[in-house]
Structure formats: structure tokens, C-alpha cells
Motif scaffolding. Structure first.
Motif, mmCIF file in Angstrom:
data_model
loop_
_atom_site.group_PDB
_atom_site.id
_atom_site.type_symbol
_atom_site.label_atom_id
_atom_site.label_comp_id
_atom_site.label_asym_id
_atom_site.label_seq_id
_atom_site.Cartn_x
_atom_site.Cartn_y
_atom_site.Cartn_z
ATOM 1 N N ALA A 248 0.981 -1.404 0.120
ATOM 2 C CA ALA A 248 0.019 0.127 0.073
ATOM 3 C C ALA A 248 0.902 1.112 -0.126
ATOM 4 C CB ALA A 248 -0.922 -0.099 1.181
ATOM 5 N N VAL A 249 1.809 1.257 0.885
ATOM 6 C CA VAL A 249 2.710 2.301 0.739
ATOM 7 C C VAL A 249 3.661 2.513 -0.420
ATOM 8 C CG1 VAL A 249 5.070 3.093 2.085
ATOM 9 C CG2 VAL A 249 3.341 2.291 3.411
ATOM 10 N N GLU A 250 3.691 1.410 -1.137
ATOM 11 C CA GLU A 250 4.622 1.687 -2.376
ATOM 12 C C GLU A 250 3.740 2.287 -3.585
ATOM 13 O OE1 GLU A 250 7.939 -1.500 -2.957
ATOM 14 O OE2 GLU A 250 6.151 -2.560 -2.606
ATOM 15 N N LEU A 251 2.549 1.810 -3.564
ATOM 16 C CA LEU A 251 1.490 2.206 -4.402
ATOM 17 C C LEU A 251 0.825 3.737 -4.155
ATOM 18 C CD1 LEU A 251 -0.186 -0.993 -4.883
ATOM 19 C CD2 LEU A 251 0.995 0.056 -6.584
ATOM 20 N N HIS A 252 1.303 4.261 -2.898
ATOM 21 C CA HIS A 252 0.986 5.493 -2.518
ATOM 22 C C HIS A 252 -0.747 5.466 -2.571
ATOM 23 C CE1 HIS A 252 4.918 7.266 -3.705
ATOM 24 N NE2 HIS A 252 4.593 6.549 -4.880
ATOM 25 N N ASP A 253 -1.277 4.406 -1.775
ATOM 26 C CA ASP A 253 -2.585 4.062 -1.524
ATOM 27 C C ASP A 253 -2.947 4.658 -0.096
ATOM 28 O OD1 ASP A 253 -5.070 3.347 -1.326
ATOM 29 O OD2 ASP A 253 -4.805 1.413 -2.336
ATOM 30 N N CYS A 275 13.871 -3.478 5.286
ATOM 31 C CA CYS A 275 12.882 -2.159 5.050
ATOM 32 C C CYS A 275 11.651 -2.159 5.727
ATOM 33 C CB CYS A 275 12.935 -1.922 3.602
ATOM 34 S SG CYS A 275 14.425 -1.293 2.738
ATOM 35 N N THR A 276 11.149 -1.033 6.450
ATOM 36 C CA THR A 276 10.113 -1.115 7.022
ATOM 37 C C THR A 276 9.369 -0.115 6.041
ATOM 38 O OG1 THR A 276 10.692 1.142 8.122
ATOM 39 C CG2 THR A 276 11.063 -1.015 9.224
ATOM 40 N N PRO A 277 7.863 -0.203 6.046
ATOM 41 C CA PRO A 277 7.044 0.757 5.499
ATOM 42 C C PRO A 277 7.612 2.104 5.355
ATOM 43 C CG PRO A 277 5.771 -0.649 6.607
ATOM 44 C CD PRO A 277 6.986 -0.940 7.252
ATOM 45 N N LEU A 278 8.257 2.688 6.579
ATOM 46 C CA LEU A 278 8.611 3.945 6.743
ATOM 47 C C LEU A 278 9.892 4.255 5.898
ATOM 48 C CD1 LEU A 278 8.558 6.787 7.905
ATOM 49 C CD2 LEU A 278 9.830 6.183 9.800
ATOM 50 N N HIS A 279 10.738 3.261 5.500
ATOM 51 C CA HIS A 279 11.829 3.212 4.671
ATOM 52 C C HIS A 279 11.409 3.305 3.145
ATOM 53 C CE1 HIS A 279 14.356 0.942 7.680
ATOM 54 N NE2 HIS A 279 15.342 1.860 7.140
ATOM 55 N N LEU A 280 10.126 2.660 2.914
ATOM 56 C CA LEU A 280 9.840 2.698 1.474
ATOM 57 C C LEU A 280 9.108 4.287 1.334
ATOM 58 C CD1 LEU A 280 8.087 -0.735 1.017
ATOM 59 C CD2 LEU A 280 10.453 -0.124 0.696
ATOM 60 N N ALA A 281 8.372 4.732 2.075
ATOM 61 C CA ALA A 281 7.660 5.864 2.132
ATOM 62 C C ALA A 281 8.537 7.080 1.769
ATOM 63 C CB ALA A 281 6.903 6.135 3.394
ATOM 64 N N VAL A 282 9.640 7.071 2.539
ATOM 65 C CA VAL A 282 10.864 8.013 2.624
ATOM 66 C C VAL A 282 11.357 7.699 1.471
ATOM 67 C CG1 VAL A 282 12.716 8.933 3.586
ATOM 68 C CG2 VAL A 282 11.004 8.275 5.085
ATOM 69 N N ARG A 284 10.355 6.618 -1.422
ATOM 70 C CA ARG A 284 9.553 7.117 -2.570
ATOM 71 C C ARG A 284 9.052 8.735 -2.278
ATOM 72 N NH1 ARG A 284 7.299 3.206 -6.060
ATOM 73 N NH2 ARG A 284 8.457 1.330 -6.220
ATOM 74 N N GLN A 285 9.824 9.335 -1.485
ATOM 75 C CA GLN A 285 9.489 10.803 -1.218
ATOM 76 C C GLN A 285 7.886 10.969 -0.917
ATOM 77 O OE1 GLN A 285 12.514 13.092 -1.499
ATOM 78 N NE2 GLN A 285 13.173 11.196 -0.945
ATOM 79 N N ASP A 286 7.332 10.244 -0.221
ATOM 80 C CA ASP A 286 5.974 10.395 -0.029
ATOM 81 C C ASP A 286 5.625 10.797 1.534
ATOM 82 O OD1 ASP A 286 3.134 10.212 0.499
ATOM 83 O OD2 ASP A 286 2.906 8.511 -0.843
ATOM 84 N N ALA A 287 5.889 12.067 1.536
ATOM 85 C CA ALA A 287 5.850 12.990 3.003
ATOM 86 C C ALA A 287 4.525 12.603 3.677
ATOM 87 C CB ALA A 287 6.037 14.405 2.685
ATOM 88 N N HIS A 288 3.329 12.519 2.864
ATOM 89 C CA HIS A 288 2.059 12.520 3.684
ATOM 90 C C HIS A 288 1.984 11.067 4.137
ATOM 91 C CE1 HIS A 288 -1.984 12.643 4.531
ATOM 92 N NE2 HIS A 288 -2.576 12.110 3.521
ATOM 93 N N ILE A 289 2.303 9.852 3.439
ATOM 94 C CA ILE A 289 2.404 8.563 3.978
ATOM 95 C C ILE A 289 3.305 8.436 4.955
ATOM 96 C CG2 ILE A 289 2.825 6.123 3.639
ATOM 97 C CD1 ILE A 289 1.035 6.461 1.123
ATOM 98 N N ALA A 290 4.407 8.791 4.825
ATOM 99 C CA ALA A 290 5.542 9.145 5.863
ATOM 100 C C ALA A 290 5.000 9.551 7.243
ATOM 101 C CB ALA A 290 6.713 9.746 5.433
ATOM 102 N N ASN A 291 4.487 10.508 7.065
ATOM 103 C CA ASN A 291 3.651 11.405 8.314
ATOM 104 C C ASN A 291 2.835 10.509 8.972
ATOM 105 O OD1 ASN A 291 3.084 13.305 10.196
ATOM 106 N ND2 ASN A 291 1.440 14.100 9.147
ATOM 107 N N LEU A 292 1.744 9.810 8.140
ATOM 108 C CA LEU A 292 0.825 8.694 8.888
ATOM 109 C C LEU A 292 1.506 7.573 9.270
ATOM 110 C CD1 LEU A 292 -1.603 8.462 5.769
ATOM 111 C CD2 LEU A 292 -2.087 9.777 7.893
ATOM 112 N N LEU A 323 9.831 15.462 9.793
ATOM 113 C CA LEU A 323 9.276 14.601 10.661
ATOM 114 C C LEU A 323 10.378 13.831 11.624
ATOM 115 C CD1 LEU A 323 7.488 12.589 7.731
ATOM 116 C CD2 LEU A 323 6.342 14.087 9.135
ATOM 117 N N PHE A 324 11.532 14.185 11.333
ATOM 118 C CA PHE A 324 12.548 13.519 12.290
ATOM 119 C C PHE A 324 13.289 14.689 13.137
ATOM 120 C CE2 PHE A 324 12.400 11.145 8.405
ATOM 121 C CZ PHE A 324 12.519 9.827 8.791
ATOM 122 N N PRO A 325 12.795 14.611 14.534
ATOM 123 C CA PRO A 325 13.285 15.504 15.556
ATOM 124 C C PRO A 325 14.812 15.355 15.693
ATOM 125 C CG PRO A 325 12.109 13.696 16.517
ATOM 126 C CD PRO A 325 12.120 13.380 15.166
#
Length: 341
Positions: A248-253, A275-282, A284-292, A323-325
Motif C-alpha cells: 500500500a505504501v509503495e502504491l501511494h494508496d 526495510c520497514t514501510p517508513l523506509h519505503l515511504a521516505v 519514494r518521497q511520500d511525505a504524507h504517508i511517511a507522516n501517517l 518528521l525527524f526531530p
């Protein structure tokens, strides 16, 4: 950036890079050329020739038609052989074509549900589970051709859900891929979680379980149905170890990611390469899903097998870096620590 977790520095994915594999998974299913209806179930039904034009596995040099199927069913019946009876002409209902199709296969291929229902009533379970030369059972064909009432009758008559076709797909795999919720419902309605689990855990020859195909093709209603039946939402594929959340992360769903997170899936599930889903989101430069994912508690410090954290894959994307403090991260000369986004 490593090619193991996503797009990163390259916006367009080179096919020679193994990347996360999502594009190659989909191309496997979408690039296949349509052949005949009895030998290729990898694409939507409208790809195939019409009933009058197609040459399915039963025709060859015969003149079999929908009308003749009906006449055969009316004139024939199944009965135990009598060894003392004189040799009679072979019963068409008990024959199998040179390509392994029974009369029930043919009725379903011809989309004559009335004939199919009559044959289901006549045939014993063993015949309902006969697979043709392409390892398709009547249930596979009924699902693919979206005949939910035939599916219901087959299942109620004891047709097996375990049988796999030449691609390793069960009938439930086919229904999940194509989002045939009625067929999914009929196949799972009367099964306990214990009996259904082995079917849902079955991987096809590409390493994909039913939920992986549902994720790849965005079949959200299928997820809802199977979740109610106790499906393992964190199931890993057999090739790379992806869970439905990874897909789902890879597909930007976003909708499916949100749905899965609301159900409490493992947000830190790791692929075989770490690799975790967060690795994949980052990646693929998907800030919205990374934030979720971060809002759902994703661990930002987990490292994959190449010793990369998600931060290492951010590639200067300010929205993702925020997202990274860490106190050494600045955007436009200003520390992002303590900033609410």
C-alpha cells in the motif's frame, strides 16, 4: 541512496534496479497478452475474445455449442457402471476433453449458468474438483468469469478452495485480485477462521497471498471482508517479505494505508532486507504517508540490512526531514526541533 527501499534520488525507476519491486509485480499481471479464456486468467475479463469468437480448450475440431450442451444434460445422467450390462456408448457427461475440461468447465466457459447449475447437482464432489490441463477447476473459471451464483453452488456442494492453477492461484486469489466481493463472500461465508487460514496463507508461484493481490490492485472491500474472517493482515510475501502495508505504501494508496493502520497492523514490519514501510515511504518521497506512519508510532531509527535509517533516504526533502526531530536538522537555517507540522 541505496536502491533497496524506494525512489530516492531517482524519480523514474530503472527496470534494471530491483528497487522495491512493486512495478515488476504489477507488470507481471498487466503485460501478459490475452490468449483464450481457458488458458489465461491474469487480466480483466474484457481483454478476451467474445464467446462466439474464442477457441477455448474444449473446441478443437468439435461443433459443441451452448444448445448442444443443454441437449446433452437433458439426455444423460450419472449412474454407477453395470459390469454385466452390454457395452454402451460413452456418456458425454462423464467424458473429459483432450485438454482436460469436463462438461462443467465447458458450461461455465460458455457462461450458461443454468446448465452449470444442473451439472453441479448431478456431479459428485470428485468431479467438481477436476482440474483441466491448465490446472483450472470449475471454481477457478466461475470466479474469473464472475458467476457468483455458480461459485455459491460449487462451494455449497463441497468444491475445494485449496486447488491452485498453473500460476499457483487458488480461486480466492483470483477473486481478491479482481475485487469480486460476492465471490469472496460465497467462498468464505461458511468457513471458520481455522479452516480458512490455510487458504489465505497460500502463496502463488510469485510468492503472493490473497491479501497481497488485493493490495496490489487496490481492492479495499476485499480487505474488509477477509479481516472479518480473521485474515492475517501482516502476512509476508514469499519473495521479498513485504506485508500488505508495504504494498500500500509503495502504491501511494493513502486510503489503504489509513485503513490498515486503523486496524493496528505492524507499522514496523520488516522486509527480508530490513526495510520497514517508513523506509519505503521516505525512499519514494511520500511525505504524507511517511507522516501517517510516524503518527502511528513508526520507529524512525530502525536500520535495514544496508545500515540505513529512514532518515538516510530522505534525500533533502524538507517535508520528510521535518518528521525527524534531530537538533542538527535545519530547514532554511531554522531548526525543526519543537516545530509543529
Amino acid at each position: 541512496m541505496s536502491s533497496s527501499c524506494g525512489g530516492g534520488k531517482h524519480d523514474s525507476l530503472d527496470e534494471s534496479r530491483m528497487d522495491s519491486g512493486i512495478d515488476s509485480y504489477q507488470s507481471m499481471y498487466k503485460s501478459e497478452e490475452p490468449r483464450n479464456v481457458s488458458s489465461d486468467f491474469s487480466g480483466p475479463r474484457d481483454k478476451f475474445l467474445s464467446v462466439d469468437e474464442r477457441l477455448d480448450s474444449a473446441y478443437g475440431s468439435t461443433s459443441l455449442t451452448v444448445e448442444s450442451l443443454g441437449e446433452i444434460v437433458k439426455s444423460c445422467s450419472i449412474s454407477p457402471p453395470d459390469p454385466e450390462a452390454p457395452q454402451e456408448e460413452e456418456n458425454p457427461l462423464t467424458t473429459i476433453t483432450e485438454d482436460g475440461d469436463t462438461m462443467l468447465h465447458l458450461a461455465i466457459i460458455h457462461e450458461d449458468e443454468n446448465i452449470a447449475q444442473q451439472l453441479i447437482d448431478i456431479f459428485p464432489k470428485e468431479v467438481l474438483d477436476i482440474q483441466n490441463d491448465l490446472y483450472q477447476s470449475p471454481l477457478h473459471l466461475a470466479v474469473y468469469l464472475d458467476q457468483p451464483e455458480v461459485v455459491r453452488s460449487l462451494v455449497e456442494s463441497g468444491a475445494s478452495l485449496d486447488l491452485q492453477d498453473r500460476d499457483g492461484n487458488t480461486a480466492l486469489h483470483v477473486a481478491c485480485q479482481h475485487g469480486q466481493t460476492q465471490c469472496v463472500s460465497h467462498m468464505t461465508r461458511d468457513l471458520s477462521t481455522t479452516k480458512l487460514a490455510p487458504v489465505l496463507e497460500t502463496h502463488n508461484w510469485r510468492g503472493l497471498a490473497c491479501l497481497h493481490l488485493a493490495a496490489l490492485f487496490g481492492q479495499h472491500e476485499v480487505f474488509k471482508l477477509l479481516r472479518k474472517k480473521g485474515a492475517e493482515l501482516n502476512i509476508q510475501d514469499g519473495t521479498s517479505g513485504k506485508t500488505p502495508l508495504h504494498f500500500a505504501v509503495e502504491l501511494h494508496d493513502v486510503a489503504l494505508v489509513t485503513l490498515l493502520l486503523s486496524w493496528g497492523v505492524n507499522v514496523d514490519a520488516a522486509m527480508f532486507n530490513g526495510c520497514t514501510p517508513l523506509h519505503l515511504a521516505v525512499g519514494r518521497q511520500d511525505a504524507h504517508i511517511a507522516n501517517l506512519l510516524c503518527q502511528s508510532g513508526a520507529d524512525k531509527m530502525l536500520r535495514n540490512m544496508e545500515d540505513e535509517t529512514p532518515l538516510d533516504l530522505a534525500d533533502g526533502n524538507d517535508d520528510i526531514l521535518a518528521l525527524f526531530p534531530f537538533d542538527d536538522i535545519h530547514i532554511s537555517g531554522r531548526s525543526v526541533v519543537g516545530v509543529n507540522y
